[in-house]
Design an enzyme around this catalytic site. Sequence first.
Site, PDB file in Angstrom:
ATOM      1  N   GLU A  53       4.526   1.557  -2.242  1.00 57.26           N
ATOM      2  CA  GLU A  53       5.352   3.058  -1.338  1.00 57.26           C
ATOM      3  C   GLU A  53       6.431   2.675  -0.950  1.00 57.26           C
ATOM      4  OE1 GLU A  53       4.330   4.954   2.134  1.00 57.26           O
ATOM      5  OE2 GLU A  53       2.083   4.116   2.040  1.00 57.26           O
ATOM      6  N   LYS A 195      -5.858   5.682   8.683  1.00 57.92           N
ATOM      7  CA  LYS A 195      -5.223   5.567  10.027  1.00 57.92           C
ATOM      8  C   LYS A 195      -6.405   6.033  11.006  1.00 57.92           C
ATOM      9  CE  LYS A 195      -0.950   5.024   8.842  1.00 57.92           C
ATOM     10  NZ  LYS A 195      -0.731   5.337   7.507  1.00 57.92           N
TER      11      LYS A 195
END
Length: 813
Positions: A53, A195
Site C-alpha cells: 500500500e 491498530k
Amino acid sequence: MLGLRARLQCQSKWRLTSGLPSTRRFVSDNRYFKVFEEVRQALAEKRPVVALESTIYTHGFPYPQNIALASHLESVVRVNGGVPATIGVLDGVARVGLGPEEVISLAAAAGKKDTLKVSRRDLGFACGLTVDGKNYNGGTTVAGTMILAHLAGIRVFATGGLGGVHRGGELSMDISADLKELGRTPVAVVSSGCKSFLDIARTLEYLETEGVPVATFAEGRKGQIDFPAFWTRDSGLKSPMILQDEKAAAAVIHAQRALGLQTGFLFANPIPEAHSIPKAEMDRVIEEAIEEARQAGATGSANTPFILAKIKELTGSTSVTSNRALIESNVKRGTIVAKELMKLELHGDRDAEARPKDDTSSVIIGPGATNYTSSGVWKGIPTNTEYGASDTTSNDALPVKETKASIFVAGALAVDYSCDFSPLPGSYAKAPTLETSNPAKISQSLGGVAHNVARAASLAGGNVRLCSAVGDDLAGKAALEALAMEGLDKTGIKTRSTESGARTAQYIAINDVQKDLVMAVADMSILNDQSNDSVTAEDETIPDVFHTFWLPQLQQSLPSNLVLDANWSPTMLSHWLKASSSVSSHVSFEPVSTAKASSVFKLPPSTPLSVFPNNQLHLMTPNYLELSAMHATARDRGFFERDDWWQVIDALGIPSSGARQQLALATSNALVDAGVPQQSIQLLPFVPSICTKLGAQGVLVTQLLRAGDERLTTGEYAPYILSRCNNETEETLGVGGVYMRLFPAAELVKEEQIVSVNGVGDTFLGTIVAGLAKRGRDARVEDLMDVAQRAAVMTLKSKEAVSPKLSTLRALL
C-alpha cells in the site's frame, strides 16, 4: 524440433477459435488504470507478486524517510523471491506497481492538502476528476490497495496494520472500509492485526459477520494464541484460527479459490518479539491518546491520524521503530506466502503427498477445528528388475522419499542454436550462400523435442519429469543449469561420461532473412549408442541407463501419462513401451520428423506394435508429412496385411463402397485427395487417437471409439461419427466406430508476427498432455484442441522454443 522446410510451412499459420471456456478477465490498462511492466510480466510468467500500500508513505511517514522506507520494503520483497507492486494514484491514474521515479513523486506528495487518502469510495473521484484538470495524487488504504491488486490479478498484499471498528463504534458506526472490503475482495492481507487503539473484539466480530477467514501465525507457539494488537504480540483475545507457517496460509487461499469463494483473508503476523511493546505500557499510552482525541473533537477520518501522532509523541521513537519492524516482517512473510501459493498454482497439491506422515509444519488449528497432520508416503527402492509394477513396501534400511510426477516425457534434451542470416548492408541476398561463411545473428537456447514438450506441459500446470541424457561436457553443464532456471525436475536427467563417446545433443537451424528454415543439422546420438563408435563393453549403454535409472523412476512414480519422442532407437522405444504397459500409462508419441516418424513401425520383431484394444500407443501428433511417412512404412513393412489389423478395420463399419463422400464432408476434398483422412483411419488400429497438424487448415482429430462410448449415440457428436460397428466384432473386439473432426485452425498469424516456428508442434502436444493429466482417464482429446492451438500460437509469436505465456492458459485446462 522441425527438420524440414515443408514442416515449417505446415506449422507456420494457426488461428484461434472463439469456443474457449470463459475465465475471469482482469482489467487491462486504460486511461484510469496502469500496471507497471515488471509487474505485468511477472503475473504473465506466474511469478509471486506482492502488493504494497502507499498511504504509509503519503499519510504515515514524512518525506524523505518515506522514500527510504518504500525502497527498503520493495527490496525485502525482491530479496525473498517476489516482485513488489507498490499501489497508489499518481496524476489521476491508479497504478499497480511504481517505478523508482514514480515512488519518489508519490512520496513527495506526502503532507500536501490535495494528496488523497484513497479508499473504495475515492477511486472514481481521484481518477475521474482529471476531466476538470485535477490530477490527484493519493495513497491507497488497505481497501483501495485490495481493489486495485485484485483488478490486476494479485493475490497477496502485505501491510502494517488494518483499520477496524473504533471504540464506541456501536454508537458512532465508525467502522473502517477495510473490513467491508475484506468481505468482498479475494485478496489475502498480511498485517499485524488492526491498530490496538481500536475495538479489537468488535473488529473480529464484524469480520466474522462478513465471512472473512482470520488466522494468526503461531511462530512456533503451541496451543491457542492471541490475535495480535499491532505494537504488542498479545491482545487478550484468542485468534479464531492459527497457522503454523506460510505454506498453510497458501493452502487456505488455494482451497478457497478452488471453492469459488470471493472473500479476502486476514492473516495476522505478530510484531517481532524484540520490538513488541509491553501490553500494559501500550494500553496506558492508548488510553491517554484516545482521551486527548475526544477532547480535541478528532472524529471520523481525523481520528486515526490524531491518535497515531499522539502515540508517537508519548512513546518517543519506540513506536516508530516498532512500526517499521512489524511492516518489514509482514512484507517478508507476505512474500513467502505468495511464493508458496504460486507453487500450489503451478504444481497442485503434490508437495503434500511428499511430506512424511509426522510432518505438522502446515497444520491449521483453532477453536472447534480438528488438528490435522499432512499425510505422506515413504517408499523403498524398487527391487524388481523387469517391467512389472515395483514393490512399494517401505524399506527402513534405505528410506527414499517418494516424489511423484504424473507426466513423464522421455526423449531429446538438446542445446539449440538458431542462426538467422543477416546480410551486410547493401546486400540483396535473402539466404546464406553455400561453401562460405555467412553473417548471422546466432542465439542459443535449451531445446530438444522432449524438453520442449515437458516445458510446455509444465507451464500449462502439469507435474512433469523429463527423462533424457546429457554428456559430461560444457553443453551438458549449461543444459542442466538452464533446466534449473526453468524450474524443471532434473531427477530424470542422466549425465553420461564423454569417455564413452556421449555428447550432449545439439541442434543447429540455419534460417533465411524471413526466418524460414534453410537447413538444420542435429546430433542426437547420445540417446542411441549405435552411433557412438567408442562405446565398449565396460561402458554404461543407453539400455543399461534405462534399466538402472529410468525404469525404477517410472515404476515408483506410476505416471498417468508418458510422452515418447522419435529420437529413441526402435529398440529403446520397445523398452519404453513395455514398461509403460506394466504401469498402465497413457502413451503419446511425437514423431519429430519425417525421417524419424516411422521408428514405431520398426520395433524389434519380438515386440511388434500391438493393435486395438491392447494398444501400446494411445495418441500421436504428426503433421501430414509425418503421417504420410508413417503410413508408407507401415504399408511397406506389411502392417496392413496383418490379420489383427484387418479385424479392427473390418469392424469399423466403413461401407465396402468406400467413404469418400463422408470423408469429404468431415474434412475437405483437398484433404481427401491428399489421402490424409484415409491414412489416419488405416493407422487407427495401432494408434487409436491421431491429431494431424495441418497448418493453416487446422487439426484433424481421428479416433477409434470403444463400444459403448456415449459419443456414438449422442446427437451433439453425430456430425463427427464417420462410422459405427454393426457386427459381432463389437462384442469380441470392443470396436465402436470412428470419430473424425476437423478443428478450424487458429487466428491467421501474419508473417511479420511469426518469430520462430521451433517448438510449435511440441507446445501443442505438451498442452494436450497437461490437460489429459489434469482431467484424468475420462478426458477427451478433442476437448483440448482449442487451448492447444492457442498455446501453439503463443509459441509461434515467441522467440523461445516454448512461450513462457503458456502459464496463463492453466485455467482453461
